[in-house]
Motif scaffolding. Structure first.
Motif, PDB file in Angstrom:
ATOM      1  N   ARG A  19       0.823  -1.214   0.000  1.00  0.00           N
ATOM      2  CA  ARG A  19       0.000   0.000   0.000  1.00  0.00           C
ATOM      3  C   ARG A  19       0.854   1.260   0.000  1.00  0.00           C
ATOM      4  O   ARG A  19       0.494   2.264  -0.613  1.00  0.00           O
ATOM      5  CB  ARG A  19      -0.948  -0.010   1.196  1.00  0.00           C
ATOM      6  CG  ARG A  19      -2.016  -1.099   1.044  1.00  0.00           C
ATOM      7  CD  ARG A  19      -2.966  -1.114   2.172  1.00  0.00           C
ATOM      8  NE  ARG A  19      -3.862   0.020   2.098  1.00  0.00           N
ATOM      9  CZ  ARG A  19      -4.811   0.264   2.978  1.00  0.00           C
ATOM     10  NH1 ARG A  19      -5.015  -0.551   3.976  1.00  0.00           N
ATOM     11  NH2 ARG A  19      -5.582   1.325   2.867  1.00  0.00           N
ATOM     12  N   MET A  20       2.008   1.218   0.678  1.00  0.00           N
ATOM     13  CA  MET A  20       2.890   2.377   0.715  1.00  0.00           C
ATOM     14  C   MET A  20       3.443   2.693  -0.675  1.00  0.00           C
ATOM     15  O   MET A  20       3.644   3.850  -1.020  1.00  0.00           O
ATOM     16  CB  MET A  20       4.045   2.151   1.696  1.00  0.00           C
ATOM     17  CG  MET A  20       3.633   2.190   3.140  1.00  0.00           C
ATOM     18  SD  MET A  20       2.947   3.769   3.655  1.00  0.00           S
ATOM     19  CE  MET A  20       4.369   4.818   3.488  1.00  0.00           C
ATOM     20  N   GLU A  21       3.679   1.655  -1.475  1.00  0.00           N
ATOM     21  CA  GLU A  21       4.183   1.873  -2.830  1.00  0.00           C
ATOM     22  C   GLU A  21       3.158   2.583  -3.703  1.00  0.00           C
ATOM     23  O   GLU A  21       3.519   3.281  -4.643  1.00  0.00           O
ATOM     24  CB  GLU A  21       4.574   0.541  -3.464  1.00  0.00           C
ATOM     25  CG  GLU A  21       5.800  -0.081  -2.838  1.00  0.00           C
ATOM     26  CD  GLU A  21       6.105  -1.467  -3.370  1.00  0.00           C
ATOM     27  OE1 GLU A  21       5.377  -1.940  -4.260  1.00  0.00           O
ATOM     28  OE2 GLU A  21       7.065  -2.069  -2.885  1.00  0.00           O
ATOM     29  N   GLU A  22       1.874   2.425  -3.390  1.00  0.00           N
ATOM     30  CA  GLU A  22       0.811   3.061  -4.171  1.00  0.00           C
ATOM     31  C   GLU A  22       0.625   4.528  -3.809  1.00  0.00           C
ATOM     32  O   GLU A  22       0.111   5.301  -4.604  1.00  0.00           O
ATOM     33  CB  GLU A  22      -0.516   2.342  -3.932  1.00  0.00           C
ATOM     34  CG  GLU A  22      -0.534   0.916  -4.400  1.00  0.00           C
ATOM     35  CD  GLU A  22      -1.806   0.188  -3.983  1.00  0.00           C
ATOM     36  OE1 GLU A  22      -2.685   0.825  -3.365  1.00  0.00           O
ATOM     37  OE2 GLU A  22      -1.913  -0.999  -4.263  1.00  0.00           O
ATOM     38  N   LEU A  23       1.021   4.913  -2.598  1.00  0.00           N
ATOM     39  CA  LEU A  23       0.797   6.279  -2.140  1.00  0.00           C
ATOM     40  C   LEU A  23       1.601   7.271  -2.967  1.00  0.00           C
ATOM     41  O   LEU A  23       2.773   7.041  -3.257  1.00  0.00           O
ATOM     42  CB  LEU A  23       1.199   6.426  -0.673  1.00  0.00           C
ATOM     43  CG  LEU A  23       0.322   5.719   0.338  1.00  0.00           C
ATOM     44  CD1 LEU A  23       0.961   5.816   1.723  1.00  0.00           C
ATOM     45  CD2 LEU A  23      -1.070   6.289   0.355  1.00  0.00           C
ATOM     46  N   PRO A  24       0.990   8.377  -3.332  1.00  0.00           N
ATOM     47  CA  PRO A  24       1.729   9.392  -4.078  1.00  0.00           C
ATOM     48  C   PRO A  24       2.686  10.139  -3.155  1.00  0.00           C
ATOM     49  O   PRO A  24       2.369  10.420  -2.005  1.00  0.00           O
ATOM     50  CB  PRO A  24       0.630  10.325  -4.597  1.00  0.00           C
ATOM     51  CG  PRO A  24      -0.506  10.137  -3.655  1.00  0.00           C
ATOM     52  CD  PRO A  24      -0.415   8.729  -3.159  1.00  0.00           C
ATOM     53  N   GLY A  25       3.876  10.438  -3.676  1.00  0.00           N
ATOM     54  CA  GLY A  25       4.812  11.256  -2.908  1.00  0.00           C
ATOM     55  C   GLY A  25       4.320  12.687  -2.881  1.00  0.00           C
ATOM     56  O   GLY A  25       3.631  13.149  -3.787  1.00  0.00           O
ATOM     57  N   GLU A  26       4.669  13.404  -1.820  1.00  0.00           N
ATOM     58  CA  GLU A  26       4.221  14.793  -1.737  1.00  0.00           C
ATOM     59  C   GLU A  26       5.294  15.682  -1.140  1.00  0.00           C
ATOM     60  O   GLU A  26       6.167  15.231  -0.399  1.00  0.00           O
ATOM     61  CB  GLU A  26       2.921  14.911  -0.935  1.00  0.00           C
ATOM     62  CG  GLU A  26       3.004  14.467   0.498  1.00  0.00           C
ATOM     63  CD  GLU A  26       1.670  14.564   1.198  1.00  0.00           C
ATOM     64  OE1 GLU A  26       1.175  15.690   1.386  1.00  0.00           O
ATOM     65  OE2 GLU A  26       1.131  13.519   1.554  1.00  0.00           O
ATOM     66  N   THR A  27       5.204  16.949  -1.477  1.00  0.00           N
ATOM     67  CA  THR A  27       6.116  17.948  -0.930  1.00  0.00           C
ATOM     68  C   THR A  27       5.602  18.379   0.436  1.00  0.00           C
ATOM     69  O   THR A  27       4.529  17.966   0.875  1.00  0.00           O
ATOM     70  CB  THR A  27       6.186  19.177  -1.860  1.00  0.00           C
ATOM     71  OG1 THR A  27       4.892  19.801  -1.873  1.00  0.00           O
ATOM     72  CG2 THR A  27       6.596  18.799  -3.265  1.00  0.00           C
TER      73      THR A  27
END
Length: 55
Positions: A19-27
Protein backbone atom coordinates in the motif's frame (compact mmCIF):
# COMPACT_ATOMS: atom_id res chain seq x y z
CA UNK A 1 3.02 -5.05 22.07
CA UNK A 2 0.38 -7.15 20.37
CA UNK A 3 -0.38 -10.81 21.03
CA UNK A 4 -0.84 -11.60 17.32
CA UNK A 5 0.91 -14.66 15.90
CA UNK A 6 4.08 -13.92 13.90
CA UNK A 7 2.43 -15.08 10.64
CA UNK A 8 -0.24 -12.37 10.87
CA UNK A 9 2.39 -9.73 11.57
CA UNK A 10 4.39 -10.72 8.49
CA UNK A 11 1.25 -10.69 6.35
CA UNK A 12 0.27 -7.24 7.65
CA UNK A 13 3.78 -5.92 6.96
CA UNK A 14 3.57 -7.22 3.38
CA UNK A 15 0.18 -5.53 2.86
CA UNK A 16 1.50 -2.28 4.35
CA UNK A 17 4.54 -2.25 2.05
CA UNK A 18 2.35 -2.82 -1.01
CA UNK A 19 0.00 0.00 0.00
CA UNK A 20 2.89 2.38 0.72
CA UNK A 21 4.18 1.87 -2.83
CA UNK A 22 0.81 3.06 -4.17
CA UNK A 23 0.80 6.28 -2.14
CA UNK A 24 1.73 9.39 -4.08
CA UNK A 25 4.81 11.26 -2.91
CA UNK A 26 4.22 14.79 -1.74
CA UNK A 27 6.12 17.95 -0.93
CA UNK A 28 5.95 19.71 2.43
CA UNK A 29 3.09 21.82 1.03
CA UNK A 30 1.05 18.73 0.12
CA UNK A 31 1.61 18.97 -3.63
CA UNK A 32 2.50 15.93 -5.74
CA UNK A 33 6.20 15.16 -5.97
CA UNK A 34 6.74 13.40 -9.32
CA UNK A 35 10.20 12.16 -8.30
CA UNK A 36 8.81 10.35 -5.25
CA UNK A 37 6.68 7.88 -7.23
CA UNK A 38 3.20 6.63 -6.46
CA UNK A 39 0.02 7.38 -8.31
CA UNK A 40 -2.52 10.21 -8.17
CA UNK A 41 -2.65 13.42 -6.19
CA UNK A 42 -1.95 13.31 -2.42
CA UNK A 43 -5.08 15.31 -1.53
CA UNK A 44 -7.28 12.94 -3.54
CA UNK A 45 -5.90 9.70 -2.11
CA UNK A 46 -8.28 8.05 0.30
CA UNK A 47 -6.57 4.68 0.55
CA UNK A 48 -7.98 1.30 -0.25
CA UNK A 49 -10.51 0.02 2.26
CA UNK A 50 -11.19 -3.04 0.07
CA UNK A 51 -7.93 -4.72 1.08
CA UNK A 52 -8.78 -7.75 3.22
CA UNK A 53 -6.79 -7.86 6.43
CA UNK A 54 -5.98 -11.11 8.24
CA UNK A 55 -7.87 -11.78 11.43
Amino acid sequence: MSDQPQGNREELEKIAKERMEELPGETALGNRDPQAGGEGEPRDFEGNSDVPLPE
